[in-house]
Design a protein around this motif. Structure first.
Motif, PDB file in Angstrom:
ATOM      1  N   ASP A  17       0.833  -1.203   0.000  1.00 44.25           N
ATOM      2  CA  ASP A  17       0.000   0.000   0.000  1.00 44.25           C
ATOM      3  C   ASP A  17       0.869   1.256   0.000  1.00 44.25           C
ATOM      4  O   ASP A  17       0.388   2.337  -0.294  1.00 44.25           O
ATOM      5  CB  ASP A  17      -0.947  -0.012   1.207  1.00 44.25           C
ATOM      6  CG  ASP A  17      -1.996  -1.107   1.077  1.00 44.25           C
ATOM      7  OD1 ASP A  17      -2.601  -1.216  -0.017  1.00 44.25           O
ATOM      8  OD2 ASP A  17      -2.196  -1.875   2.029  1.00 44.25           O
ATOM      9  N   ALA A  18       2.144   1.095   0.320  1.00 41.15           N
ATOM     10  CA  ALA A  18       3.097   2.204   0.292  1.00 41.15           C
ATOM     11  C   ALA A  18       3.630   2.385  -1.125  1.00 41.15           C
ATOM     12  O   ALA A  18       3.590   1.462  -1.942  1.00 41.15           O
ATOM     13  CB  ALA A  18       4.253   1.908   1.241  1.00 41.15           C
ATOM     14  N   GLU A  19       4.135   3.566  -1.380  1.00 35.72           N
ATOM     15  CA  GLU A  19       4.772   3.839  -2.671  1.00 35.72           C
ATOM     16  C   GLU A  19       6.178   3.237  -2.696  1.00 35.72           C
ATOM     17  O   GLU A  19       6.818   3.090  -1.649  1.00 35.72           O
ATOM     18  CB  GLU A  19       4.873   5.348  -2.907  1.00 35.72           C
ATOM     19  CG  GLU A  19       3.545   6.017  -3.171  1.00 35.72           C
ATOM     20  CD  GLU A  19       2.855   5.498  -4.422  1.00 35.72           C
ATOM     21  OE1 GLU A  19       3.537   5.209  -5.433  1.00 35.72           O
ATOM     22  OE2 GLU A  19       1.619   5.367  -4.389  1.00 35.72           O
ATOM     23  N   PRO A  20       6.678   2.909  -3.869  1.00 38.07           N
ATOM     24  CA  PRO A  20       8.061   2.444  -3.970  1.00 38.07           C
ATOM     25  C   PRO A  20       9.030   3.536  -3.489  1.00 38.07           C
ATOM     26  O   PRO A  20       8.762   4.727  -3.663  1.00 38.07           O
ATOM     27  CB  PRO A  20       8.257   2.192  -5.464  1.00 38.07           C
ATOM     28  CG  PRO A  20       6.895   2.102  -6.052  1.00 38.07           C
ATOM     29  CD  PRO A  20       6.005   2.932  -5.177  1.00 38.07           C
ATOM     30  N   ILE A  21      10.147   3.111  -2.904  1.00 33.11           N
ATOM     31  CA  ILE A  21      11.175   4.081  -2.496  1.00 33.11           C
ATOM     32  C   ILE A  21      12.126   4.386  -3.646  1.00 33.11           C
ATOM     33  O   ILE A  21      12.874   5.356  -3.600  1.00 33.11           O
ATOM     34  CB  ILE A  21      11.967   3.598  -1.269  1.00 33.11           C
ATOM     35  CG1 ILE A  21      12.683   2.266  -1.550  1.00 33.11           C
ATOM     36  CG2 ILE A  21      11.045   3.500  -0.051  1.00 33.11           C
ATOM     37  CD1 ILE A  21      13.671   1.838  -0.471  1.00 33.11           C
ATOM     38  N   PHE A  45      10.776  -1.425  -2.782  1.00 28.50           N
ATOM     39  CA  PHE A  45       9.955  -1.089  -1.624  1.00 28.50           C
ATOM     40  C   PHE A  45      10.787  -1.294  -0.367  1.00 28.50           C
ATOM     41  O   PHE A  45      11.678  -2.160  -0.344  1.00 28.50           O
ATOM     42  CB  PHE A  45       8.728  -2.011  -1.542  1.00 28.50           C
ATOM     43  CG  PHE A  45       7.701  -1.761  -2.596  1.00 28.50           C
ATOM     44  CD1 PHE A  45       6.662  -0.860  -2.387  1.00 28.50           C
ATOM     45  CD2 PHE A  45       7.763  -2.436  -3.809  1.00 28.50           C
ATOM     46  CE1 PHE A  45       5.706  -0.633  -3.366  1.00 28.50           C
ATOM     47  CE2 PHE A  45       6.811  -2.219  -4.788  1.00 28.50           C
ATOM     48  CZ  PHE A  45       5.778  -1.318  -4.572  1.00 28.50           C
ATOM     49  N   ASN A  46      10.502  -0.533   0.683  1.00 27.50           N
ATOM     50  CA  ASN A  46      11.063  -0.882   1.972  1.00 27.50           C
ATOM     51  C   ASN A  46      10.652  -2.318   2.257  1.00 27.50           C
ATOM     52  O   ASN A  46       9.524  -2.723   1.931  1.00 27.50           O
ATOM     53  CB  ASN A  46      10.546   0.045   3.073  1.00 27.50           C
ATOM     54  CG  ASN A  46      11.252   1.376   3.076  1.00 27.50           C
ATOM     55  OD1 ASN A  46      12.474   1.447   3.012  1.00 27.50           O
ATOM     56  ND2 ASN A  46      10.485   2.446   3.156  1.00 27.50           N
ATOM     57  N   HIS A  47      11.528  -3.096   2.865  1.00 30.98           N
ATOM     58  CA  HIS A  47      11.297  -4.527   3.053  1.00 30.98           C
ATOM     59  C   HIS A  47       9.933  -4.815   3.667  1.00 30.98           C
ATOM     60  O   HIS A  47       9.201  -5.691   3.211  1.00 30.98           O
ATOM     61  CB  HIS A  47      12.419  -5.135   3.898  1.00 30.98           C
ATOM     62  CG  HIS A  47      12.412  -6.627   3.893  1.00 30.98           C
ATOM     63  ND1 HIS A  47      11.669  -7.372   4.790  1.00 30.98           N
ATOM     64  CD2 HIS A  47      13.046  -7.511   3.090  1.00 30.98           C
ATOM     65  CE1 HIS A  47      11.861  -8.647   4.552  1.00 30.98           C
ATOM     66  NE2 HIS A  47      12.697  -8.770   3.514  1.00 30.98           N
ATOM     67  N   GLY A  48       9.557  -4.097   4.697  1.00 25.36           N
ATOM     68  CA  GLY A  48       8.294  -4.349   5.377  1.00 25.36           C
ATOM     69  C   GLY A  48       7.062  -3.872   4.637  1.00 25.36           C
ATOM     70  O   GLY A  48       5.938  -4.217   5.014  1.00 25.36           O
ATOM     71  N   ASP A  49       7.244  -3.108   3.570  1.00 26.92           N
ATOM     72  CA  ASP A  49       6.092  -2.562   2.830  1.00 26.92           C
ATOM     73  C   ASP A  49       5.544  -3.501   1.762  1.00 26.92           C
ATOM     74  O   ASP A  49       4.409  -3.352   1.334  1.00 26.92           O
ATOM     75  CB  ASP A  49       6.453  -1.227   2.178  1.00 26.92           C
ATOM     76  CG  ASP A  49       6.631  -0.107   3.177  1.00 26.92           C
ATOM     77  OD1 ASP A  49       6.196  -0.255   4.350  1.00 26.92           O
ATOM     78  OD2 ASP A  49       7.216   0.935   2.795  1.00 26.92           O
ATOM     79  N   LEU A  50       6.355  -4.435   1.294  1.00 25.31           N
ATOM     80  CA  LEU A  50       5.883  -5.405   0.299  1.00 25.31           C
ATOM     81  C   LEU A  50       5.656  -6.720   1.033  1.00 25.31           C
ATOM     82  O   LEU A  50       6.596  -7.366   1.499  1.00 25.31           O
ATOM     83  CB  LEU A  50       6.892  -5.579  -0.838  1.00 25.31           C
ATOM     84  CG  LEU A  50       6.445  -6.467  -2.007  1.00 25.31           C
ATOM     85  CD1 LEU A  50       5.204  -5.906  -2.700  1.00 25.31           C
ATOM     86  CD2 LEU A  50       7.577  -6.629  -3.022  1.00 25.31           C
ATOM     87  N   LYS A  51       4.411  -7.080   1.180  1.00 15.10           N
ATOM     88  CA  LYS A  51       4.003  -8.255   1.966  1.00 15.10           C
ATOM     89  C   LYS A  51       3.800  -9.456   1.056  1.00 15.10           C
ATOM     90  O   LYS A  51       3.405  -9.313  -0.100  1.00 15.10           O
ATOM     91  CB  LYS A  51       2.685  -7.989   2.702  1.00 15.10           C
ATOM     92  CG  LYS A  51       2.626  -6.676   3.461  1.00 15.10           C
ATOM     93  CD  LYS A  51       3.339  -6.758   4.760  1.00 15.10           C
ATOM     94  CE  LYS A  51       3.061  -5.485   5.553  1.00 15.10           C
ATOM     95  NZ  LYS A  51       4.068  -5.184   6.505  1.00 15.10           N
TER      96      LYS A  51
END
Length: 146
Positions: A17-21, A45-51
């Motif tokens: 749900d977060a944007e890519p870094i 993505f930050n590691h925890g943002d891509l589930k």
């Protein structure tokens, strides 16, 4: 429940749900080798943002065959062999390649720059108005690992 970015296969699903870094068009030889594409749109993505819903169903192999102990692993589905994501053993990032990892590529923002362009590879430098770098964009820093 719908998520901003959803990918995977019938057996393993990923979402963010977060944007890519970081969001670039990659010209590196490893991406060319793994994807078979001349250039590859990648989203970090930050590691925890891509589930991932079923990590136990992932087969892991080195992303870079010439650096088998490197930090990135290509994760594929144990059931069907589909490419699911790149996972960082240091837990800094996870990477989606929208057009080959089950995502709707049109939902991703357009890559903002070209990374790892090398003028010795024998093809013209991209001229689509986006910046072109020999590595990552200068202001990008890999996040800290877990």
């Amino acid at each position: 429940m719908s998520h901003k970015y959803e990918g995977g296969c019938d057996h393993v699903h990923t979402h963010a749900d977060a944007e890519p870094i970081d969001n670039h068009e990659c010209h590196c030889n490893v991406c060319k080798s793994v994807t078979g594409q001349h250039t590859t749109h990648v989203a970090f993505f930050n590691h925890g943002d891509l589930k991932v819903d079923h990590p136990e169903k992932l087969a892991r192999q080195p992303f870079n065959k010439d650096n088998p102990n490197g930090p990135l692993e290509l994760c594929t589905c144990k059931d069907c062999g589909a490419a699911i994501m790149l996972d960082d053993k240091q837990k800094r990032i996870r990477v989606a390649v929208p057009n080959i990892m089950g995502y709707d590529d049109a939902k991703f923002p357009k890559a903002t720059y070209h990374a790892f362009y090398d003028n010795t590879k024998g093809y013209p430098k991209p001229d689509d108005g986006r910046p072109v770098y020999e590595g990552f964009r200068p202001e990008f820093a890999m996040p800290a690992g877990a």
